[in-house]
Motif scaffolding. Structure first.
Motif, PDB file in Angstrom:
ATOM      1  N   SER A  77      34.457  56.680  43.356  1.00  0.00           N
ATOM      2  CA  SER A  77      35.497  55.554  43.250  1.00  0.00           C
ATOM      3  C   SER A  77      34.748  54.415  42.795  1.00  0.00           C
ATOM      4  O   SER A  77      35.057  53.879  42.248  1.00  0.00           O
ATOM      5  CB  SER A  77      35.883  55.953  44.279  1.00  0.00           C
ATOM      6  N   GLU A  78      33.075  54.543  43.096  1.00  0.00           N
ATOM      7  CA  GLU A  78      32.307  53.152  43.147  1.00  0.00           C
ATOM      8  C   GLU A  78      31.672  53.417  41.975  1.00  0.00           C
ATOM      9  O   GLU A  78      31.793  52.145  40.642  1.00  0.00           O
ATOM     10  CB  GLU A  78      30.831  53.783  43.808  1.00  0.00           C
ATOM     11  N   ARG A  79      31.945  55.154  41.197  1.00  0.00           N
ATOM     12  CA  ARG A  79      31.489  55.115  39.621  1.00  0.00           C
ATOM     13  C   ARG A  79      32.810  54.093  39.527  1.00  0.00           C
ATOM     14  O   ARG A  79      32.476  53.666  37.656  1.00  0.00           O
ATOM     15  CB  ARG A  79      31.493  56.314  38.880  1.00  0.00           C
ATOM     16  N   ALA A  84      35.343  49.276  36.409  1.00  0.00           N
ATOM     17  CA  ALA A  84      36.519  48.379  35.676  1.00  0.00           C
ATOM     18  C   ALA A  84      36.352  47.094  36.027  1.00  0.00           C
ATOM     19  O   ALA A  84      36.159  45.912  35.537  1.00  0.00           O
ATOM     20  CB  ALA A  84      37.478  48.956  36.624  1.00  0.00           C
ATOM     21  N   GLU A  85      34.608  46.569  36.954  1.00  0.00           N
ATOM     22  CA  GLU A  85      34.088  45.642  37.256  1.00  0.00           C
ATOM     23  C   GLU A  85      33.246  44.806  35.934  1.00  0.00           C
ATOM     24  O   GLU A  85      33.890  43.780  35.608  1.00  0.00           O
ATOM     25  CB  GLU A  85      32.609  45.413  38.168  1.00  0.00           C
ATOM     26  N   ALA A  86      32.807  45.936  35.145  1.00  0.00           N
ATOM     27  CA  ALA A  86      32.371  45.375  33.599  1.00  0.00           C
ATOM     28  C   ALA A  86      33.524  45.124  32.846  1.00  0.00           C
ATOM     29  O   ALA A  86      32.955  44.519  32.447  1.00  0.00           O
ATOM     30  CB  ALA A  86      31.437  46.652  33.339  1.00  0.00           C
ATOM     31  N   GLY A  87      34.701  45.888  33.043  1.00  0.00           N
ATOM     32  CA  GLY A  87      35.751  45.595  32.166  1.00  0.00           C
ATOM     33  C   GLY A  87      35.930  44.257  32.213  1.00  0.00           C
ATOM     34  O   GLY A  87      36.276  43.780  30.817  1.00  0.00           O
ATOM     35  N   LEU A  88      36.510  43.919  33.389  1.00  0.00           N
ATOM     36  CA  LEU A  88      36.845  42.533  33.667  1.00  0.00           C
ATOM     37  C   LEU A  88      36.151  41.412  33.412  1.00  0.00           C
ATOM     38  O   LEU A  88      36.727  40.388  33.363  1.00  0.00           O
ATOM     39  CB  LEU A  88      37.222  42.938  34.869  1.00  0.00           C
TER      40      LEU A  88
END
Length: 294
Positions: A77-79, A84-88
């Protein structure tokens, strides 16, 4: 995660009086909604204009993630949260704006198992989400609002994801908690959601939300900590260590729930107020006339 900007994101909620809401992507309305005056739910209409702010996921990435960490595990989940964080962060049309955010598995058990199958059977573009039941149609009790119509279970992309689900490598879906809707919306993974449900399963969900203020967390943590200290101090005898351990686990769960509390979603004023919202609804979802009292 700390986000430094922008002050106003590309994907954002705007509001007008009377519980009128609109989700905009750039300048394009992708969802209009009106809360019921009875606080029993929200009427909504999708415009069919939504596009995920994240790029399409390749099968190679899904399999590589499953090889590096057990699917569904905390590390897995962390990966995916980091992906997603980088993409957002890089997306011009995503929901992130300045402030503290959370992106993690649901810590509050929002999703009810019995409600998942309803999404495939009942997901109209113009519909209603019921809050807390209240005798509304049972099919309206859904826990996640897709921002576009779900594909057919036999669509080619869905079939590819169904194969990933059977192999145990299907990536999670990414949702965003919106307090004005009292529901998460699906940011990315519409076809992955369909695939998991078509296989009779449930998707793994990572939920994005604004993080609760640290002072609020500290204030609400005071009482559980004091009660824990009183209970532990009263424990005596040979079973005391085991009981203390159990009390500690319960306190940890309470504090974790507070730390992962969902803060209110920011909504900007909709230009033109009520007349502007009514005009946008007439232009983008003609014929839709939600009754706030029903």
């Amino acid at each position: 995660m700390r986000i430094e900007g922008p002050a106003k994101p590309g994907l954002r909620m705007e509001s007008a009086d009377g519980g009128r809401l609109v989700l905009l992507q750039g300048t394009v309305p992708v969802l209009l909604a009106r809360q019921r005056a009875t606080h029993r739910g929200v009427h909504y209409a999708r415009t069919g204009r939504y596009a995920s702010p994240l790029p399409p996921l390749r099968a190679e990435r899904a399999r590589a993630a499953a090889e590096s960490a057990a699917p569904g595990s905390a590390e897995w989940s962390e990966r995916w949260a980091a992906y997603a964080e980088a993409g957002l962060r890089a997306a011009a049309d995503g929901p992130l704006h300045a402030g503290e955010w959370l992106l993690a598995p649901d810590a509050h058990r929002w999703f009810v198992d019995a409600n998942w199958p309803k999404l495939l059977a009942h997901d109209p573009d113009r519909g209603h989400l019921t809050w807390f039941g209240y005798g509304d149609p049972v099919e309206d009790a859904r826990d996640l609002l897709p921002l576009r119509a779900l594909s057919h279970p036999e669509a080619p992309r869905v079939k590819a994801y169904r194969r990933q689900y059977r192999e145990g490598v299907l990536p999670p879906v990414f949702a965003w908690w919106i307090s004005g809707l009292n529901s998460p919306v699906l940011l990315d993974g519409h076809d992955r959601l369909t695939a998991a449900l078509a296989e009779g399963g449930r998707p793994q969900v990572l939920l994005l939300s604004r993080a609760a203020d640290a002072a609020w967390v500290a204030r609400w943590a005071e009482r559980p900590v004091l009660e824990y200290e009183k209970r532990v101090a009263a424990l005596k005898g040979p079973l005391a260590p085991a009981r203390i351990a159990n009390e500690s686990r319960m306190l940890a769960a309470q504090l974790r729930s507070l730390v992962h509390a969902y803060d209110l979603t920011r909504a900007w004023p909709f230009p033109g107020g009520v007349p502007g919202w009514d005009a946008a609804a007439a232009a983008h979802v003609p014929g839709w006339a939600p009754d706030a009292d029903r």
